[in-house]
Design a protein around this motif. Sequence first.
Motif, PDB file in Angstrom:
ATOM      1  N   ARG A 179       0.818  -1.211   0.000  1.00 38.70           N
ATOM      2  CA  ARG A 179       0.000   0.000   0.000  1.00 38.70           C
ATOM      3  C   ARG A 179       0.849   1.257   0.000  1.00 38.70           C
ATOM      4  O   ARG A 179       0.421   2.298  -0.523  1.00 38.70           O
ATOM      5  CB  ARG A 179      -0.954  -0.001   1.205  1.00 38.70           C
ATOM      6  CG  ARG A 179      -2.041  -1.052   1.127  1.00 38.70           C
ATOM      7  CD  ARG A 179      -2.867  -1.095   2.393  1.00 38.70           C
ATOM      8  NE  ARG A 179      -2.088  -1.477   3.559  1.00 38.70           N
ATOM      9  CZ  ARG A 179      -2.632  -1.751   4.757  1.00 38.70           C
ATOM     10  NH1 ARG A 179      -3.944  -1.686   4.913  1.00 38.70           N
ATOM     11  NH2 ARG A 179      -1.868  -2.097   5.777  1.00 38.70           N
ATOM     12  N   PHE A 180       2.037   1.193   0.560  1.00 38.33           N
ATOM     13  CA  PHE A 180       2.879   2.381   0.580  1.00 38.33           C
ATOM     14  C   PHE A 180       3.260   2.793  -0.833  1.00 38.33           C
ATOM     15  O   PHE A 180       3.008   3.931  -1.251  1.00 38.33           O
ATOM     16  CB  PHE A 180       4.143   2.131   1.411  1.00 38.33           C
ATOM     17  CG  PHE A 180       5.057   3.323   1.454  1.00 38.33           C
ATOM     18  CD1 PHE A 180       4.727   4.435   2.201  1.00 38.33           C
ATOM     19  CD2 PHE A 180       6.247   3.334   0.727  1.00 38.33           C
ATOM     20  CE1 PHE A 180       5.562   5.552   2.232  1.00 38.33           C
ATOM     21  CE2 PHE A 180       7.089   4.432   0.760  1.00 38.33           C
ATOM     22  CZ  PHE A 180       6.742   5.540   1.508  1.00 38.33           C
ATOM     23  N   TYR A 181       3.843   1.903  -1.588  1.00 39.31           N
ATOM     24  CA  TYR A 181       4.279   2.270  -2.936  1.00 39.31           C
ATOM     25  C   TYR A 181       3.121   2.415  -3.901  1.00 39.31           C
ATOM     26  O   TYR A 181       3.226   3.131  -4.904  1.00 39.31           O
ATOM     27  CB  TYR A 181       5.317   1.269  -3.444  1.00 39.31           C
ATOM     28  CG  TYR A 181       6.676   1.539  -2.829  1.00 39.31           C
ATOM     29  CD1 TYR A 181       7.404   2.660  -3.204  1.00 39.31           C
ATOM     30  CD2 TYR A 181       7.192   0.735  -1.826  1.00 39.31           C
ATOM     31  CE1 TYR A 181       8.623   2.960  -2.622  1.00 39.31           C
ATOM     32  CE2 TYR A 181       8.412   1.019  -1.231  1.00 39.31           C
ATOM     33  CZ  TYR A 181       9.131   2.140  -1.628  1.00 39.31           C
ATOM     34  OH  TYR A 181      10.335   2.448  -1.038  1.00 39.31           O
ATOM     35  N   LYS A 182       1.982   1.805  -3.595  1.00 39.27           N
ATOM     36  CA  LYS A 182       0.817   1.912  -4.478  1.00 39.27           C
ATOM     37  C   LYS A 182      -0.060   3.127  -4.168  1.00 39.27           C
ATOM     38  O   LYS A 182      -0.981   3.426  -4.930  1.00 39.27           O
ATOM     39  CB  LYS A 182      -0.016   0.631  -4.402  1.00 39.27           C
ATOM     40  CG  LYS A 182       0.692  -0.571  -5.002  1.00 39.27           C
ATOM     41  CD  LYS A 182      -0.093  -1.859  -4.815  1.00 39.27           C
ATOM     42  CE  LYS A 182       0.654  -3.051  -5.419  1.00 39.27           C
ATOM     43  NZ  LYS A 182      -0.066  -4.331  -5.196  1.00 39.27           N
ATOM     44  N   SER A 183       0.216   3.817  -3.084  1.00 36.13           N
ATOM     45  CA  SER A 183      -0.558   5.011  -2.736  1.00 36.13           C
ATOM     46  C   SER A 183       0.047   6.290  -3.297  1.00 36.13           C
ATOM     47  O   SER A 183      -0.624   7.324  -3.321  1.00 36.13           O
ATOM     48  CB  SER A 183      -0.680   5.149  -1.207  1.00 36.13           C
ATOM     49  OG  SER A 183      -1.481   4.118  -0.667  1.00 36.13           O
ATOM     50  N   PHE A 184       1.298   6.230  -3.738  1.00 33.78           N
ATOM     51  CA  PHE A 184       1.996   7.427  -4.186  1.00 33.78           C
ATOM     52  C   PHE A 184       2.539   7.255  -5.599  1.00 33.78           C
ATOM     53  O   PHE A 184       2.738   6.145  -6.084  1.00 33.78           O
ATOM     54  CB  PHE A 184       3.161   7.755  -3.244  1.00 33.78           C
ATOM     55  CG  PHE A 184       2.740   8.124  -1.853  1.00 33.78           C
ATOM     56  CD1 PHE A 184       2.312   9.414  -1.563  1.00 33.78           C
ATOM     57  CD2 PHE A 184       2.758   7.187  -0.836  1.00 33.78           C
ATOM     58  CE1 PHE A 184       1.916   9.759  -0.283  1.00 33.78           C
ATOM     59  CE2 PHE A 184       2.364   7.520   0.451  1.00 33.78           C
ATOM     60  CZ  PHE A 184       1.941   8.816   0.732  1.00 33.78           C
ATOM     61  N   LYS A 185       2.806   8.377  -6.225  1.00 39.86           N
ATOM     62  CA  LYS A 185       3.415   8.408  -7.552  1.00 39.86           C
ATOM     63  C   LYS A 185       4.911   8.625  -7.378  1.00 39.86           C
ATOM     64  O   LYS A 185       5.341   9.635  -6.816  1.00 39.86           O
ATOM     65  CB  LYS A 185       2.800   9.528  -8.392  1.00 39.86           C
ATOM     66  CG  LYS A 185       3.286   9.574  -9.834  1.00 39.86           C
ATOM     67  CD  LYS A 185       2.536  10.657 -10.612  1.00 39.86           C
ATOM     68  CE  LYS A 185       2.987  10.710 -12.053  1.00 39.86           C
ATOM     69  NZ  LYS A 185       2.669   9.477 -12.788  1.00 39.86           N
ATOM     70  N   TRP A 186       5.711   7.680  -7.894  1.00 37.85           N
ATOM     71  CA  TRP A 186       7.152   7.717  -7.679  1.00 37.85           C
ATOM     72  C   TRP A 186       7.939   8.082  -8.921  1.00 37.85           C
ATOM     73  O   TRP A 186       9.085   8.537  -8.823  1.00 37.85           O
ATOM     74  CB  TRP A 186       7.620   6.349  -7.163  1.00 37.85           C
ATOM     75  CG  TRP A 186       6.974   5.981  -5.874  1.00 37.85           C
ATOM     76  CD1 TRP A 186       5.835   5.245  -5.702  1.00 37.85           C
ATOM     77  CD2 TRP A 186       7.379   6.392  -4.569  1.00 37.85           C
ATOM     78  NE1 TRP A 186       5.516   5.154  -4.362  1.00 37.85           N
ATOM     79  CE2 TRP A 186       6.448   5.845  -3.644  1.00 37.85           C
ATOM     80  CE3 TRP A 186       8.448   7.145  -4.082  1.00 37.85           C
ATOM     81  CZ2 TRP A 186       6.556   6.045  -2.276  1.00 37.85           C
ATOM     82  CZ3 TRP A 186       8.546   7.345  -2.713  1.00 37.85           C
ATOM     83  CH2 TRP A 186       7.613   6.800  -1.824  1.00 37.85           C
ATOM     84  N   VAL A 187       7.368   7.857 -10.090  1.00 38.27           N
ATOM     85  CA  VAL A 187       8.103   8.033 -11.328  1.00 38.27           C
ATOM     86  C   VAL A 187       7.315   8.927 -12.281  1.00 38.27           C
ATOM     87  O   VAL A 187       6.100   8.786 -12.422  1.00 38.27           O
ATOM     88  CB  VAL A 187       8.367   6.673 -12.018  1.00 38.27           C
ATOM     89  CG1 VAL A 187       9.178   6.874 -13.297  1.00 38.27           C
ATOM     90  CG2 VAL A 187       9.085   5.725 -11.077  1.00 38.27           C
ATOM     91  N   TYR A 188       8.018   9.833 -12.927  1.00 43.55           N
ATOM     92  CA  TYR A 188       7.459  10.656 -14.001  1.00 43.55           C
ATOM     93  C   TYR A 188       8.269  10.382 -15.264  1.00 43.55           C
ATOM     94  O   TYR A 188       9.497  10.476 -15.242  1.00 43.55           O
ATOM     95  CB  TYR A 188       7.538  12.135 -13.651  1.00 43.55           C
ATOM     96  CG  TYR A 188       6.620  12.568 -12.535  1.00 43.55           C
ATOM     97  CD1 TYR A 188       5.466  13.284 -12.793  1.00 43.55           C
ATOM     98  CD2 TYR A 188       6.938  12.268 -11.210  1.00 43.55           C
ATOM     99  CE1 TYR A 188       4.630  13.699 -11.771  1.00 43.55           C
ATOM    100  CE2 TYR A 188       6.109  12.671 -10.175  1.00 43.55           C
ATOM    101  CZ  TYR A 188       4.951  13.384 -10.465  1.00 43.55           C
ATOM    102  OH  TYR A 188       4.135  13.784  -9.447  1.00 43.55           O
ATOM    103  N   TYR A 189       7.583  10.064 -16.328  1.00 39.86           N
ATOM    104  CA  TYR A 189       8.244   9.764 -17.586  1.00 39.86           C
ATOM    105  C   TYR A 189       8.229  10.997 -18.484  1.00 39.86           C
ATOM    106  O   TYR A 189       7.236  11.719 -18.556  1.00 39.86           O
ATOM    107  CB  TYR A 189       7.563   8.588 -18.273  1.00 39.86           C
ATOM    108  CG  TYR A 189       7.664   7.316 -17.459  1.00 39.86           C
ATOM    109  CD1 TYR A 189       8.883   6.651 -17.351  1.00 39.86           C
ATOM    110  CD2 TYR A 189       6.554   6.818 -16.783  1.00 39.86           C
ATOM    111  CE1 TYR A 189       8.991   5.490 -16.585  1.00 39.86           C
ATOM    112  CE2 TYR A 189       6.648   5.662 -16.023  1.00 39.86           C
ATOM    113  CZ  TYR A 189       7.872   5.001 -15.919  1.00 39.86           C
ATOM    114  OH  TYR A 189       7.974   3.866 -15.165  1.00 39.86           O
ATOM    115  N   ALA A 190       9.343  11.226 -19.152  1.00 37.83           N
ATOM    116  CA  ALA A 190       9.520  12.432 -19.953  1.00 37.83           C
ATOM    117  C   ALA A 190       8.424  12.573 -21.004  1.00 37.83           C
ATOM    118  O   ALA A 190       8.109  11.631 -21.723  1.00 37.83           O
ATOM    119  CB  ALA A 190      10.888  12.410 -20.637  1.00 37.83           C
ATOM    120  N   ASN A 191       7.830  13.759 -21.032  1.00 38.34           N
ATOM    121  CA  ASN A 191       6.825  14.064 -22.061  1.00 38.34           C
ATOM    122  C   ASN A 191       7.243  15.288 -22.879  1.00 38.34           C
ATOM    123  O   ASN A 191       6.451  15.816 -23.653  1.00 38.34           O
ATOM    124  CB  ASN A 191       5.457  14.305 -21.417  1.00 38.34           C
ATOM    125  CG  ASN A 191       5.459  15.466 -20.437  1.00 38.34           C
ATOM    126  OD1 ASN A 191       6.429  16.226 -20.357  1.00 38.34           O
ATOM    127  ND2 ASN A 191       4.389  15.603 -19.675  1.00 38.34           N
TER     128      ASN A 191
END
Length: 600
Positions: A336-348
């Motif tokens: 639940r910890f890693y699934k509750s937050f956004k950790w990665v942003y991919y270049a757009n």
Amino acid sequence: MKMKSIYYYMLAGLTLSTSGCSSWLSEDDAPVMSYDYYETEAGVNAAITAAYGFLRWGVGGERFNVLTELGTDLFTEGEDGSNRESYNKYATQLNPDDGILYEMWENHYKGISDANIAMQKILDSQDLLESVKTQSYAEMQFIRAYLYFDLVQQFGRIPLVTEGSFEIRTDFKRAPVADIYNVIISDLRNAAENLPEKASVLGRATRYSAAHLLAKVYLTRGSAVKDARGQKATDMDSTLYYAEQVINSGAYSLQENFSSLWDIKNQGNSETVFAVQFTTEPMFNGDGNKQHLYWLSWYEDQPGMLRDIENGRPFRRHVATKKTMDDLYDRLHDSRFYKSFKWVYYANNVNTLPVWESLSYDGSVYFNPDPSKGQISGQLKFQHGDTAIYYTMEKTGYESNSDGMRKFRANYTYSYFPREMHSIRYFPSLVKYLDPSRPSVSEEKGSREWVRMRLGETYLLAAEAAGRKGDFDKAAEYINVIRKRAAWAEGEQKDQQIWLFEGGVNDTQSTYDALKVSPADLQGDFIEFILNERGRELLGETNRWEDLVRCELLYDWVKKYNPDAIYIKPYHKLRPIPQKHIDRLNPVGELSEEQNEGYY
């Protein structure tokens, strides 16, 4: 879903305009502007549709996120939270003139007034079938109870009005909290008996949504030790009885993967017991659901990034506290910890950057792809889909040719160092309200449903009631249902931070054995345990402030875990009664009678 706006006038002198919540009314059957219309089946449907519109208020702006999550042990204010900072700091601006409090008061009492009049007309009708009367009356009771429960948790003693009035009234007196709970419970018990097991239209109440809310009401009343809420020795029995009605109904099932709950394509899923509905049709969406704005960190100033619909419009209102990020979760085993937050942003955003440039500010660090070069000697471009921002829970550092950098596929990474600094601009964002279905980047009025009741919470209501009764075997049984879903499942690929930074290994084995609890594990401070478990499961889901208040721990826990709440006092367990309401009273009593302690 199609919506329609229903405009009507209350003889109490208030003009109401609300948006309906679903498609059970077509856009072509506008109701006649007369209360006699409420005595017909079409009029009943119109009244019910309008009443559901009042439930939307909490997410139509900075409202319930402020009232229930800001200024708690789990969330503090982000960089751009100054317009609501008094709720986090408990400063003097949190006073009877605060606008959000009067807006809530006005919205909820309008809804209650309309429900009262509709209920009276339903009973008076000579045309309605008894079955229609019974179900429609129960549905209005559910809505009235829902609104009163919101109000009593925020304000304590409030005016209690249960009859429709066609006259202007100014003589409202505040009722004891115990009386308000009695009405809420009576309404919901009837609703749980007479509402259908399954709603004919998404978004309408069922007997199980009434039962879930009733379990929560009993738990809230019965949690009190010092506060006078009219609590009874049987409250935990009642909580367990109604929670188990929902659990054992067969009408709902937990989503197998915690992440599935936040998938915008998975709304109305098997776990949802009751959700307030919105629509993608702007004309019928009212204020919309704006929660997608408030939980996001800044990202568009980072190399490789532009603001887009998928990543959201980052208002930066809420940032998780150190307790949430460092202490609340077993990060190695609890997905639940890693699934509750956004950790990665991919270049757009394909852009050109110096290869060897290194920058550091406000908690962000850009690492040189090859520090040994020492000089700026070339250019590179982000490709769409490259990792542009990568948050971590440990300071990564950088070494030439490091495995970590290659695994990230990143030209540049952003690292989050919770033990060294607390950035209020750059932080892992809560993903639970992201709304990529918006038509444009700038659109604020989202259409994501607002889930107020889900089976995951129902299990925790039952577990808490059992634990408070001393039945730790049953409490552990229900908690372990939640813990099994919280664990990384057998065959599931774990987040790479598990083996890069949390001391785990790159495997697909279940972590449930490390998470499951025994009855003995619960026999210490059970209330502390269950409150933290609710925090893990329901993080950011508009519960926390009220949970701390009902357990009489708001002052102690906020003081301990939220260093920004510098002015909190014990009396902050209640909000001030809006001054606009007091100014309209005639006769008006002593201020100590009309206003809550600490605000006069």
